[in-house]
Design a protein around this motif. Structure first.
Motif, PDB file in Angstrom:
ATOM      1  N   TYR A  43      29.556  47.985  58.005  1.00  0.00           N
ATOM      2  CA  TYR A  43      29.515  46.629  57.448  1.00  0.00           C
ATOM      3  C   TYR A  43      28.137  46.339  56.861  1.00  0.00           C
ATOM      4  O   TYR A  43      28.015  45.706  55.805  1.00  0.00           O
ATOM      5  N   ASP A  61      37.121  43.418  57.702  1.00  0.00           N
ATOM      6  CA  ASP A  61      36.899  42.732  56.429  1.00  0.00           C
ATOM      7  C   ASP A  61      35.510  43.081  55.930  1.00  0.00           C
ATOM      8  O   ASP A  61      34.518  42.513  56.362  1.00  0.00           O
ATOM      9  N   PRO A  63      33.711  43.278  52.361  1.00  0.00           N
ATOM     10  CA  PRO A  63      33.837  43.046  50.918  1.00  0.00           C
ATOM     11  C   PRO A  63      33.297  44.182  50.052  1.00  0.00           C
ATOM     12  O   PRO A  63      33.808  44.429  48.965  1.00  0.00           O
ATOM     13  N   ALA A  64      32.258  44.878  50.533  1.00  0.00           N
ATOM     14  CA  ALA A  64      31.640  45.921  49.714  1.00  0.00           C
ATOM     15  C   ALA A  64      32.416  47.230  49.725  1.00  0.00           C
ATOM     16  O   ALA A  64      32.115  48.136  48.944  1.00  0.00           O
ATOM     17  N   ASN A  66      34.803  50.015  48.818  1.00  0.00           N
ATOM     18  CA  ASN A  66      35.500  50.309  47.574  1.00  0.00           C
ATOM     19  C   ASN A  66      35.037  51.679  47.069  1.00  0.00           C
ATOM     20  O   ASN A  66      33.831  51.902  46.991  1.00  0.00           O
ATOM     21  N   ARG A  90      38.182  42.949  48.408  1.00  0.00           N
ATOM     22  CA  ARG A  90      37.895  41.678  49.074  1.00  0.00           C
ATOM     23  C   ARG A  90      36.639  41.011  48.532  1.00  0.00           C
ATOM     24  O   ARG A  90      35.983  40.233  49.209  1.00  0.00           O
ATOM     25  N   SER A  91      36.283  41.352  47.294  1.00  0.00           N
ATOM     26  CA  SER A  91      35.166  40.696  46.614  1.00  0.00           C
ATOM     27  C   SER A  91      35.586  40.482  45.170  1.00  0.00           C
ATOM     28  O   SER A  91      36.748  40.704  44.799  1.00  0.00           O
ATOM     29  N   SER A  92      34.647  40.063  44.332  1.00  0.00           N
ATOM     30  CA  SER A  92      34.962  39.802  42.925  1.00  0.00           C
ATOM     31  C   SER A  92      35.088  41.095  42.113  1.00  0.00           C
ATOM     32  O   SER A  92      35.554  41.071  40.976  1.00  0.00           O
ATOM     33  N   ARG A  93      34.680  42.223  42.676  1.00  0.00           N
ATOM     34  CA  ARG A  93      34.743  43.490  41.963  1.00  0.00           C
ATOM     35  C   ARG A  93      36.141  44.090  42.021  1.00  0.00           C
ATOM     36  O   ARG A  93      36.842  43.968  43.017  1.00  0.00           O
TER      37      ARG A  93
END
Length: 325
Positions: A43, A61, A63-64, A66, A90-93
């Protein structure tokens, strides 16, 4: 990789592929403390790659994270594949999930249907191309985005659909490049079956299917994003024009009191060029009566309060000032 007995071997293979990456292994047979430490470190980006079992299926969870690569996806149930796919994005990417299976082994009809369901559930338009530049498969999102039904395009190229060459040739060039082994990504103007045009982000990825070269095309409508970017660019240009035309000296500071922008009037009043003061944390107008509350005023403005006052500045002239968020 959902086999504890072979997970270390798989991790070693991954490490050989990316020798500079920091890699850890996690699975359910570890002690609770060891597993918690591994997840905590992942994380906080203490390492780059986590090779693990389905322990990440629920409750994690990050977000980074990927992309995610699922080994032997044909052995997973549909619900598991949905859960695993949901661990990224789980992020804008934009995120990617790669589902792998052994091409030399015959896949059961049930496993094929599970993978087809994931293919069709993608929010991006997906197209599989063969080496003859013919579509092998498309998903539901493709039908919605381009307006063509699956049965209208399977086994066909662009030439039989009446698509203008200005739209088809750049895309065929991407497919050819990916058939040669290159991964491509561009933004292109696209056209729907009804002639409506839109902006699309298009990516092509080479892969082998049944011993033959194929290409996966991933497309996403970015028309609204482009429009927002253009509106933001126009707004920034308008702001810059008004900002520089002001007769008052203006300075923008961030939450740490550092100067991030000044206008032409500020340069004239301070005698300092913009490049000299950007990033500065001290006051640059050499105020004569600088009280201790100047930081307090700044903090109040950051919190949303508009503050106004007057003081004396170098040269003996009285000057008004204001600050706001």
């Amino acid at each position: 990789h959902n086999r504890v007995e072979t997970i270390d071997y798989v991790a070693q293979r991954v490490q050989r592929l990316v020798p500079d990456a920091r890699l850890r292994v996690g699975h359910g047979q570890m002690s609770e403390d060891d597993l918690e430490r591994i997840m905590y470190d992942f994380y906080h980006r203490e390492y780059d790659i986590l090779v693990c079992t389905t322990i990440i299926e629920n409750g994690l969870d990050i977000p980074a994270a990927n992309p995610i690569i699922v080994n032997r996806a044909d052995r997973f149930g549909l619900a598991e594949l949905y859960q695993l796919r949901g661990r990224v994005g789980r992020s804008s990417r934009r995120a990617y999930a790669y589902l792998l299976y052994r091409r030399r082994e015959r896949m059961s009809d049930e496993a094929r249907k599970r993978l087809q369901a994931i293919f069709n559930a993608s929010e991006d338009a997906l197209v599989l191309w063969n080496s003859s530049l013919r579509r092998v498969d498309v998903n539901t999102a493709y039908e919605c985005l381009y307006g063509w039904k699956r049965e209208e395009v399977i086994g066909r190229g662009y030439e039989s659909l009446g698509v203008a060459s200005r739209f088809s040739e750049p895309r065929l060039d991407l497919v050819r490049r990916s058939l040669a082994g290159e991964t491509c990504r561009v933004e292109l103007e696209s056209v729907r079956k009804n002639g409506e045009r839109f902006q699309a982000d298009i990516r092509t990825i080479p892969f082998m299917h049944r011993g033959e070269r194929h290409v996966l095309t991933i497309a996403r409508d970015i028309t609204e994003r482009r429009e927002r970017e253009e509106a933001l660019r126009a707004s920034e240009e308008q702001y810059r024009t008004i900002y520089n035309a002001s007769a008052d000296a203006l300075a923008l500071r961030d939450a740490q009191f550092r100067i991030v922008d000044v206008n032409a009037a500020y340069e004239r009043m301070s005698g300092l060029a913009r490049e000299q003061v950007l990033g500065a944390g001290e006051l640059t107008l050499e105020l004569l009566d600088v009280p201790d509350w100047r930081r307090d005023v700044h903090d109040r403005a950051i919190a949303g309060e508009a503050v106004r006052g007057a003081t004396a500045a170098g040269g003996g002239a009285g000057r008004g000032w204001g600050t706001g968020r």
